[in-house]
Scaffold this motif. Sequence first.
Motif, PDB file in Angstrom:
ATOM      1  N   ASP A   1     -13.999-164.026   2.908  1.00  0.00           N
ATOM      2  CA  ASP A   1     -12.622-163.906   2.462  1.00  0.00           C
ATOM      3  C   ASP A   1     -11.997-164.136   3.595  1.00  0.00           C
ATOM      4  O   ASP A   1     -11.958-163.650   4.780  1.00  0.00           O
ATOM      5  N   GLU A   2     -11.167-165.207   3.741  1.00  0.00           N
ATOM      6  CA  GLU A   2     -10.677-165.810   4.787  1.00  0.00           C
ATOM      7  C   GLU A   2      -9.479-165.221   5.387  1.00  0.00           C
ATOM      8  O   GLU A   2      -8.940-165.440   6.415  1.00  0.00           O
ATOM      9  N   THR A   3      -8.961-164.343   4.254  1.00  0.00           N
ATOM     10  CA  THR A   3      -7.775-163.722   4.593  1.00  0.00           C
ATOM     11  C   THR A   3      -7.954-162.211   5.263  1.00  0.00           C
ATOM     12  O   THR A   3      -7.183-161.444   5.781  1.00  0.00           O
ATOM     13  N   ALA A   4      -9.347-162.142   5.112  1.00  0.00           N
ATOM     14  CA  ALA A   4      -9.716-160.351   5.736  1.00  0.00           C
ATOM     15  C   ALA A   4      -9.317-160.164   7.070  1.00  0.00           C
ATOM     16  O   ALA A   4      -9.750-161.112   8.088  1.00  0.00           O
ATOM     17  N   PRO A   5      -8.352-159.243   7.355  1.00  0.00           N
ATOM     18  CA  PRO A   5      -7.886-159.496   8.764  1.00  0.00           C
ATOM     19  C   PRO A   5      -8.827-158.704   9.971  1.00  0.00           C
ATOM     20  O   PRO A   5      -9.915-157.906   9.564  1.00  0.00           O
ATOM     21  N   VAL A   6      -8.918-159.326  11.086  1.00  0.00           N
ATOM     22  CA  VAL A   6      -9.416-158.711  12.203  1.00  0.00           C
ATOM     23  C   VAL A   6      -8.431-157.688  12.679  1.00  0.00           C
ATOM     24  O   VAL A   6      -7.446-158.084  13.008  1.00  0.00           O
ATOM     25  N   GLU A   7      -9.070-156.267  12.837  1.00  0.00           N
ATOM     26  CA  GLU A   7      -7.973-155.202  13.262  1.00  0.00           C
ATOM     27  C   GLU A   7      -8.729-154.404  14.106  1.00  0.00           C
ATOM     28  O   GLU A   7      -9.822-154.453  14.359  1.00  0.00           O
ATOM     29  N   HIS A   8      -7.693-153.857  15.080  1.00  0.00           N
ATOM     30  CA  HIS A   8      -8.289-152.764  15.967  1.00  0.00           C
ATOM     31  C   HIS A   8      -8.299-151.447  15.340  1.00  0.00           C
ATOM     32  O   HIS A   8      -7.554-151.152  14.576  1.00  0.00           O
ATOM     33  N   LEU A   9      -9.611-151.150  15.340  1.00  0.00           N
ATOM     34  CA  LEU A   9      -9.921-149.725  14.589  1.00  0.00           C
ATOM     35  C   LEU A   9      -8.949-148.571  15.310  1.00  0.00           C
ATOM     36  O   LEU A   9      -8.180-147.817  14.463  1.00  0.00           O
ATOM     37  N   ILE A  10      -9.255-148.374  16.681  1.00  0.00           N
ATOM     38  CA  ILE A  10      -8.172-147.454  17.242  1.00  0.00           C
ATOM     39  C   ILE A  10      -7.019-148.149  17.509  1.00  0.00           C
ATOM     40  O   ILE A  10      -7.125-149.530  18.200  1.00  0.00           O
ATOM     41  N   GLN A  11      -5.699-147.585  17.485  1.00  0.00           N
ATOM     42  CA  GLN A  11      -4.593-148.482  17.495  1.00  0.00           C
ATOM     43  C   GLN A  11      -4.337-149.211  18.852  1.00  0.00           C
ATOM     44  O   GLN A  11      -4.693-148.804  19.875  1.00  0.00           O
ATOM     45  N   ARG A  12      -4.014-150.603  18.536  1.00  0.00           N
ATOM     46  CA  ARG A  12      -3.849-151.263  20.017  1.00  0.00           C
ATOM     47  C   ARG A  12      -2.826-150.820  20.941  1.00  0.00           C
ATOM     48  O   ARG A  12      -3.084-151.170  21.991  1.00  0.00           O
ATOM     49  N   ASP A  13      -1.481-150.325  20.080  1.00  0.00           N
ATOM     50  CA  ASP A  13      -0.572-149.638  20.828  1.00  0.00           C
ATOM     51  C   ASP A  13      -1.296-148.652  22.016  1.00  0.00           C
ATOM     52  O   ASP A  13      -0.573-148.735  23.022  1.00  0.00           O
ATOM     53  N   LEU A  14      -2.275-147.995  21.719  1.00  0.00           N
ATOM     54  CA  LEU A  14      -2.852-147.100  22.653  1.00  0.00           C
ATOM     55  C   LEU A  14      -3.559-147.911  23.512  1.00  0.00           C
ATOM     56  O   LEU A  14      -3.528-147.911  24.798  1.00  0.00           O
ATOM     57  N   LEU A  15      -4.689-148.697  23.135  1.00  0.00           N
ATOM     58  CA  LEU A  15      -5.651-149.466  24.116  1.00  0.00           C
ATOM     59  C   LEU A  15      -5.099-150.647  24.600  1.00  0.00           C
ATOM     60  O   LEU A  15      -5.187-150.960  25.954  1.00  0.00           O
ATOM     61  N   ASN A  16      -3.926-151.294  24.249  1.00  0.00           N
ATOM     62  CA  ASN A  16      -3.679-152.377  24.598  1.00  0.00           C
ATOM     63  C   ASN A  16      -4.392-153.591  25.015  1.00  0.00           C
ATOM     64  O   ASN A  16      -4.130-153.884  26.249  1.00  0.00           O
ATOM     65  N   HIS A  17      -5.527-153.619  24.293  1.00  0.00           N
ATOM     66  CA  HIS A  17      -6.590-154.698  24.513  1.00  0.00           C
ATOM     67  C   HIS A  17      -7.103-155.157  23.260  1.00  0.00           C
ATOM     68  O   HIS A  17      -6.999-154.387  22.448  1.00  0.00           O
ATOM     69  N   ASP A  18      -7.583-156.400  23.334  1.00  0.00           N
ATOM     70  CA  ASP A  18      -8.416-156.833  22.344  1.00  0.00           C
ATOM     71  C   ASP A  18      -9.927-156.788  22.570  1.00  0.00           C
ATOM     72  O   ASP A  18     -10.614-157.753  21.846  1.00  0.00           O
ATOM     73  N   GLU A  19     -10.168-155.700  23.366  1.00  0.00           N
ATOM     74  CA  GLU A  19     -11.878-155.811  23.426  1.00  0.00           C
ATOM     75  C   GLU A  19     -12.469-155.820  22.166  1.00  0.00           C
ATOM     76  O   GLU A  19     -12.203-155.009  21.372  1.00  0.00           O
TER      77      GLU A  19
ATOM     78  N   LEU B   1     -16.706-144.271  24.163  1.00  0.00           N
ATOM     79  CA  LEU B   1     -16.160-144.441  22.697  1.00  0.00           C
ATOM     80  C   LEU B   1     -15.554-142.955  22.300  1.00  0.00           C
ATOM     81  O   LEU B   1     -14.199-143.285  21.817  1.00  0.00           O
ATOM     82  N   MET B   2     -16.013-142.191  22.410  1.00  0.00           N
ATOM     83  CA  MET B   2     -15.796-140.786  22.162  1.00  0.00           C
ATOM     84  C   MET B   2     -14.389-140.392  23.050  1.00  0.00           C
ATOM     85  O   MET B   2     -13.415-139.461  22.557  1.00  0.00           O
ATOM     86  N   LYS B   3     -14.484-140.944  24.292  1.00  0.00           N
ATOM     87  CA  LYS B   3     -13.358-140.603  25.096  1.00  0.00           C
ATOM     88  C   LYS B   3     -12.198-141.328  24.772  1.00  0.00           C
ATOM     89  O   LYS B   3     -11.050-140.728  24.710  1.00  0.00           O
ATOM     90  N   HIS B   4     -12.186-142.685  24.207  1.00  0.00           N
ATOM     91  CA  HIS B   4     -11.268-143.267  23.780  1.00  0.00           C
ATOM     92  C   HIS B   4     -10.531-142.514  22.628  1.00  0.00           C
ATOM     93  O   HIS B   4      -9.258-142.368  22.226  1.00  0.00           O
ATOM     94  N   TYR B   5     -11.480-142.289  21.627  1.00  0.00           N
ATOM     95  CA  TYR B   5     -11.023-141.507  20.400  1.00  0.00           C
ATOM     96  C   TYR B   5     -10.273-139.999  20.846  1.00  0.00           C
ATOM     97  O   TYR B   5      -9.241-140.060  20.181  1.00  0.00           O
ATOM     98  N   GLU B   6     -10.855-139.510  21.855  1.00  0.00           N
ATOM     99  CA  GLU B   6     -10.248-138.177  21.952  1.00  0.00           C
ATOM    100  C   GLU B   6      -8.882-138.312  22.620  1.00  0.00           C
ATOM    101  O   GLU B   6      -7.873-137.883  22.192  1.00  0.00           O
ATOM    102  N   ASN B   7      -8.637-139.336  23.098  1.00  0.00           N
ATOM    103  CA  ASN B   7      -7.373-139.787  23.876  1.00  0.00           C
ATOM    104  C   ASN B   7      -6.302-140.192  22.674  1.00  0.00           C
ATOM    105  O   ASN B   7      -5.208-139.700  22.798  1.00  0.00           O
TER     106      ASN B   7
END
Length: 336
Positions: free
Chosen positions: A215-233, A294-300
């Motif tokens: 599926d070429e349209t399947a999006p690559v997305e940030h699971l935890i909102q990028r607005d929070l993490l502000n990176h594309d790791e 990972l849990m720390k990011h999630y808690e934040n």
Amino acid sequence: MKFTNYDWAQAILLYGLNAGTHKIALFKTLANFYTKKQSIVSWQDLSEQYFKIYNDRLKNNPRPQQSNPFRRSVQETIFYKLQNNRIDYDQAISEIGKDGFNDVIPRFQAFGKDKETLKNYFYEYDFGKKLILKDNLFDIPEKQMNSLFKEAEMKHNMLEGAYLIKRDNFKLENDIRNIYLIKGYDRTDLSNQRDFLLAYQSNICFLCGEELFGDETAPVEHLIQRDLLNHDEEWNLTVSHSLCNSSKLDSLVGPHYIEKLFCRNENIIGSSHPWKAKIIASLGSTKSLRRKNLMKHYENAKQVYGRNYWMGDKKYNREKDLFFKRFLTVLNNGTK
Ligand SMILES: [Zn+2]
């Protein structure tokens, strides 16, 4: 139905707006003149008594006096100026008299949206000069006035507590955002990571757990909102059906997705893909460190976005999620 003056006073106290504590402080001020049986109150006396309530309170236990976490009330501003010796006590009183009553004196005698019923009921005023307390106030029996005073005190404590929680959460949110913003960098095109990510998801849609081939349209997305993490790791990037992704919108995912993300990342680590190093750099060198971080990011994220999780399809069931059945996942994460 006939209501007593006690009822009306209580209506003022209980149905007041909760954006600030002014109304409660004014009520306590009036109760003081009730006790003194003083019906004509000069602006100076009024200001002194009103400021004393804030001064005593903030000195002993400084807590916010209004709901908006960005702002201090006029009373607080004057109190802190006094604390920092920028003004003396007399100046503080005079500033209260000048700026402290603009809203509260005209608006006090109302409940809810009703501004007419109680207009001039307990007092009349000549703004900046004096307040004239009426018999309706003095006619309230002492016992009832004492109980109203206690209610006012309770409400004051309760509001301060609520404002404090609001302010602390706001501060925390801001701190969290700032930490991530400093570390962040610009958004890049993520779609070229699709194939890489899909391989380590074993070609399974991250959100619904069903197959996702070609599926070429399947999006690559940030699971935890990028607005929070502000990176594309990579550790936070997932691929899913576009339909699944649009159903998730910008919500925070439920905890089982974070567990799944952890396993997906271990798939990358275990496979010794060159990007393994990136995930180790971001999350840590051991499995337990990576889980912890990972849990720390999630808690934040929970602090910022709240706990209204997006839980996925109601039918989602880890047991049926093909991702957990694939060799890669079992190999790197064991069976559960
Ligand atoms: Zn899906």
